[in-house]
Design a protein around this motif. Structure first.
Motif, PDB file in Angstrom:
ATOM      1  N   GLU A 168       1.018  -1.087   0.072  1.00  0.00           N
ATOM      2  CA  GLU A 168       0.106   0.101   0.081  1.00  0.00           C
ATOM      3  C   GLU A 168       0.818   1.174  -0.007  1.00  0.00           C
ATOM      4  O   GLU A 168       1.931   1.143   0.746  1.00  0.00           O
ATOM      5  N   TRP A 169       0.358   2.325  -0.594  1.00  0.00           N
ATOM      6  CA  TRP A 169       1.103   3.526  -0.768  1.00  0.00           C
ATOM      7  C   TRP A 169       0.585   4.475   0.321  1.00  0.00           C
ATOM      8  O   TRP A 169      -0.451   4.869   0.096  1.00  0.00           O
ATOM      9  N   LYS A 170       1.428   4.761   1.275  1.00  0.00           N
ATOM     10  CA  LYS A 170       0.972   5.729   2.441  1.00  0.00           C
ATOM     11  C   LYS A 170       1.850   6.727   2.567  1.00  0.00           C
ATOM     12  O   LYS A 170       1.732   7.531   3.578  1.00  0.00           O
ATOM     13  N   ALA A 171       2.668   7.067   1.468  1.00  0.00           N
ATOM     14  CA  ALA A 171       3.771   8.152   1.836  1.00  0.00           C
ATOM     15  C   ALA A 171       3.169   9.336   1.396  1.00  0.00           C
ATOM     16  O   ALA A 171       2.117   9.603   0.455  1.00  0.00           O
ATOM     17  N   GLU A 172       3.616  10.435   2.025  1.00  0.00           N
ATOM     18  CA  GLU A 172       3.217  11.859   1.453  1.00  0.00           C
ATOM     19  C   GLU A 172       3.453  11.987   0.024  1.00  0.00           C
ATOM     20  O   GLU A 172       2.677  12.888  -0.680  1.00  0.00           O
ATOM     21  N   LYS A 173       4.414  11.888  -0.915  1.00  0.00           N
ATOM     22  CA  LYS A 173       4.777  11.915  -1.974  1.00  0.00           C
ATOM     23  C   LYS A 173       3.777  11.210  -2.860  1.00  0.00           C
ATOM     24  O   LYS A 173       3.247  10.110  -2.445  1.00  0.00           O
ATOM     25  N   GLU A 174       3.564  11.849  -3.995  1.00  0.00           N
ATOM     26  CA  GLU A 174       2.345  11.086  -4.962  1.00  0.00           C
ATOM     27  C   GLU A 174       3.052   9.744  -5.220  1.00  0.00           C
ATOM     28  O   GLU A 174       4.155   9.337  -5.820  1.00  0.00           O
ATOM     29  N   ASP A 175       1.822   8.844  -5.480  1.00  0.00           N
ATOM     30  CA  ASP A 175       2.226   7.468  -5.839  1.00  0.00           C
ATOM     31  C   ASP A 175       2.706   7.267  -7.176  1.00  0.00           C
ATOM     32  O   ASP A 175       1.856   7.784  -8.185  1.00  0.00           O
ATOM     33  N   ILE A 176       3.925   6.747  -7.478  1.00  0.00           N
ATOM     34  CA  ILE A 176       4.513   6.824  -8.788  1.00  0.00           C
ATOM     35  C   ILE A 176       4.267   5.168  -9.327  1.00  0.00           C
ATOM     36  O   ILE A 176       4.649   4.820 -10.199  1.00  0.00           O
ATOM     37  N   ALA A 185       5.008   2.415  -7.514  1.00  0.00           N
ATOM     38  CA  ALA A 185       6.481   1.607  -7.306  1.00  0.00           C
ATOM     39  C   ALA A 185       6.032   0.378  -6.669  1.00  0.00           C
ATOM     40  O   ALA A 185       6.935  -0.696  -6.435  1.00  0.00           O
ATOM     41  N   GLY A 186       4.655   0.303  -6.071  1.00  0.00           N
ATOM     42  CA  GLY A 186       4.247  -0.857  -5.209  1.00  0.00           C
ATOM     43  C   GLY A 186       4.481  -2.170  -5.925  1.00  0.00           C
ATOM     44  O   GLY A 186       4.928  -3.186  -5.202  1.00  0.00           O
ATOM     45  N   ASP A 187       4.012  -2.503  -7.154  1.00  0.00           N
ATOM     46  CA  ASP A 187       4.312  -4.099  -7.774  1.00  0.00           C
ATOM     47  C   ASP A 187       5.782  -4.125  -8.003  1.00  0.00           C
ATOM     48  O   ASP A 187       6.082  -5.283  -7.614  1.00  0.00           O
ATOM     49  N   GLY A 188       6.573  -3.146  -8.143  1.00  0.00           N
ATOM     50  CA  GLY A 188       7.992  -3.452  -8.548  1.00  0.00           C
ATOM     51  C   GLY A 188       8.650  -3.925  -7.051  1.00  0.00           C
ATOM     52  O   GLY A 188       9.494  -4.863  -6.969  1.00  0.00           O
ATOM     53  N   LEU A 189       8.035  -3.148  -6.107  1.00  0.00           N
ATOM     54  CA  LEU A 189       8.745  -3.718  -4.388  1.00  0.00           C
ATOM     55  C   LEU A 189       8.187  -4.798  -4.013  1.00  0.00           C
ATOM     56  O   LEU A 189       8.982  -5.526  -3.488  1.00  0.00           O
ATOM     57  N   ARG A 190       7.040  -5.115  -4.455  1.00  0.00           N
ATOM     58  CA  ARG A 190       6.288  -6.552  -4.102  1.00  0.00           C
ATOM     59  C   ARG A 190       7.200  -7.767  -4.716  1.00  0.00           C
ATOM     60  O   ARG A 190       7.458  -8.553  -4.231  1.00  0.00           O
ATOM     61  N   ASP A 191       7.469  -7.247  -5.918  1.00  0.00           N
ATOM     62  CA  ASP A 191       8.094  -8.565  -6.949  1.00  0.00           C
ATOM     63  C   ASP A 191       9.424  -8.616  -6.221  1.00  0.00           C
ATOM     64  O   ASP A 191       9.882  -9.781  -6.357  1.00  0.00           O
ATOM     65  N   MET A 192      10.269  -7.635  -6.115  1.00  0.00           N
ATOM     66  CA  MET A 192      11.708  -7.768  -5.367  1.00  0.00           C
ATOM     67  C   MET A 192      11.424  -8.337  -4.052  1.00  0.00           C
ATOM     68  O   MET A 192      12.278  -9.172  -3.828  1.00  0.00           O
ATOM     69  N   LEU A 193      10.593  -8.000  -3.082  1.00  0.00           N
ATOM     70  CA  LEU A 193      10.416  -8.839  -1.877  1.00  0.00           C
ATOM     71  C   LEU A 193      10.338 -10.251  -2.182  1.00  0.00           C
ATOM     72  O   LEU A 193      10.740 -11.107  -1.441  1.00  0.00           O
ATOM     73  N   THR A 194       9.282 -10.552  -3.263  1.00  0.00           N
ATOM     74  CA  THR A 194       8.833 -11.965  -3.461  1.00  0.00           C
ATOM     75  C   THR A 194      10.402 -12.541  -3.621  1.00  0.00           C
ATOM     76  O   THR A 194      10.589 -13.949  -3.268  1.00  0.00           O
ATOM     77  N   THR A 195      10.899 -12.081  -4.652  1.00  0.00           N
ATOM     78  CA  THR A 195      12.214 -12.769  -5.059  1.00  0.00           C
ATOM     79  C   THR A 195      13.355 -12.830  -3.944  1.00  0.00           C
ATOM     80  O   THR A 195      13.665 -14.317  -3.732  1.00  0.00           O
ATOM     81  N   LEU A 196      13.357 -11.930  -3.058  1.00  0.00           N
ATOM     82  CA  LEU A 196      14.403 -12.227  -1.997  1.00  0.00           C
ATOM     83  C   LEU A 196      13.811 -13.126  -1.131  1.00  0.00           C
ATOM     84  O   LEU A 196      14.689 -13.886  -0.346  1.00  0.00           O
ATOM     85  N   LEU A 197      12.481 -13.111  -0.770  1.00  0.00           N
ATOM     86  CA  LEU A 197      12.092 -14.380   0.181  1.00  0.00           C
ATOM     87  C   LEU A 197      12.198 -15.506  -0.415  1.00  0.00           C
ATOM     88  O   LEU A 197      12.730 -16.615   0.570  1.00  0.00           O
ATOM     89  N   VAL A 198      12.106 -15.867  -1.562  1.00  0.00           N
ATOM     90  CA  VAL A 198      12.555 -17.207  -2.306  1.00  0.00           C
ATOM     91  C   VAL A 198      13.974 -17.573  -2.057  1.00  0.00           C
ATOM     92  O   VAL A 198      14.325 -18.527  -1.695  1.00  0.00           O
ATOM     93  N   GLN A 199      14.875 -16.348  -2.448  1.00  0.00           N
ATOM     94  CA  GLN A 199      16.167 -16.632  -2.304  1.00  0.00           C
ATOM     95  C   GLN A 199      16.642 -17.217  -0.780  1.00  0.00           C
ATOM     96  O   GLN A 199      17.525 -17.593  -0.676  1.00  0.00           O
ATOM     97  N   SER A 200      16.117 -16.479   0.139  1.00  0.00           N
ATOM     98  CA  SER A 200      16.290 -16.799   1.790  1.00  0.00           C
ATOM     99  C   SER A 200      16.252 -18.252   1.868  1.00  0.00           C
ATOM    100  O   SER A 200      16.860 -18.868   2.770  1.00  0.00           O
ATOM    101  N   LYS A 201      15.571 -19.063   0.991  1.00  0.00           N
ATOM    102  CA  LYS A 201      15.304 -20.552   1.148  1.00  0.00           C
ATOM    103  C   LYS A 201      14.502 -20.958   2.557  1.00  0.00           C
ATOM    104  O   LYS A 201      14.884 -22.152   3.075  1.00  0.00           O
TER     105      LYS A 201
END
Length: 238
Positions: free
Chosen positions: A51-59, A61-77
């Protein structure tokens, strides 16, 4: 003599062409180096949403950050990470299988999608790319010396709230706020080594090789560490 020259030129051009068209591939496994080796039972989870709750305008970025976190969680094994954002595609594949158009030797059945024991929900609460910039000058030391090389100090900041939720009871099992901050000297190719081995993608690509990229990567890696260390032991059962 001419024949020899042409032959030598042909070999040179052929060698250059072979070199320039050689395929290359890079794999980012940086998360494996961030955590101790692991070969035990895994917990089942899904990254629900950002979810985007920052004061800055929503660009977006949520989908990209979610994908990156998903990849890192898989890599953690440490986790069986289940896909939830692409369920529409899975449903289409099931429908195609049931229609009879797919080879009978390969079918996708309903009721085989696994449930996630825990959900990870994140909220972006701070987003400041390039919030500070200093530099310039010619000669000497400090910022002036850096300015002579075309460098500048930049500061970027990312903050997110992470919640680990039981999908069975909706209980919040753990929650925290994670902050990533980076202040680097922008020296072009000289700064390349501080970032990940693979560039950012999508709307995040404009932050590649900037302090914001490092803030993003630091924040997400700390999120994976937090999730790994704070998921209750009873959930590691697969």
């Amino acid at each position: 003599m001419k024949a020899i020259c042409f032959l030598g030129l042909g070999l040179l051009i052929g060698g250059c062409a072979a070199t320039s068209t050689e395929p290359k591939a890079r794999v980012d496994t940086s998360m494996e180096a961030e955590l101790p080796p692991y070969s035990g039972l895994k917990a089942s989870l899904a990254v629900s949403k950002f979810e985007w709750k920052a004061e800055k305008e929503d660009i977006g970025a949520g989908d990209g950050l979610r994908d990156m976190l998903t990849t890192l969680l898989v890599q953690s094994k440490r986790f069986k990470v289940l896909e939830r954002e692409e369920l529409g595609s899975i449903k289409e594949e099931i429908g195609l299988s049931e229609s009879g158009y797919v080879d009978e030797s390969f079918t996708v059945e309903k009721g085989k999608i696994r449930g996630a024991d825990i959900l990870v929900i994140a909220a972006i609460t701070g987003w400041e790319p390039g919030a500070e910039k200093r530099g310039g000058g010619v000669g000497g030391f400090g910022p002036g010396w850096l300015g002579a090389l075309g460098g500048a100090f930049k500061k970027s900041y990312l903050a997110m709230d992470i919640r680990i939720i039981s999908s069975a009871t909706s209980e919040v099992l753990a929650a925290t706020r994670i902050e990533g901050e980076a202040k680097e000297v922008d020296l072009g190719i000289l700064a390349g080594g501080i970032f990940g081995s693979l560039p950012l993608g999508g709307v995040l690509s404009k932050y590649s090789k900037t302090p914001m990229e490092k803030a993003i990567r630091v924040c997400l890696k700390e999120a994976v560490k937090y999730i790994s260390e704070n998921t209750p032991k009873e959930y590691f059962k697969y």
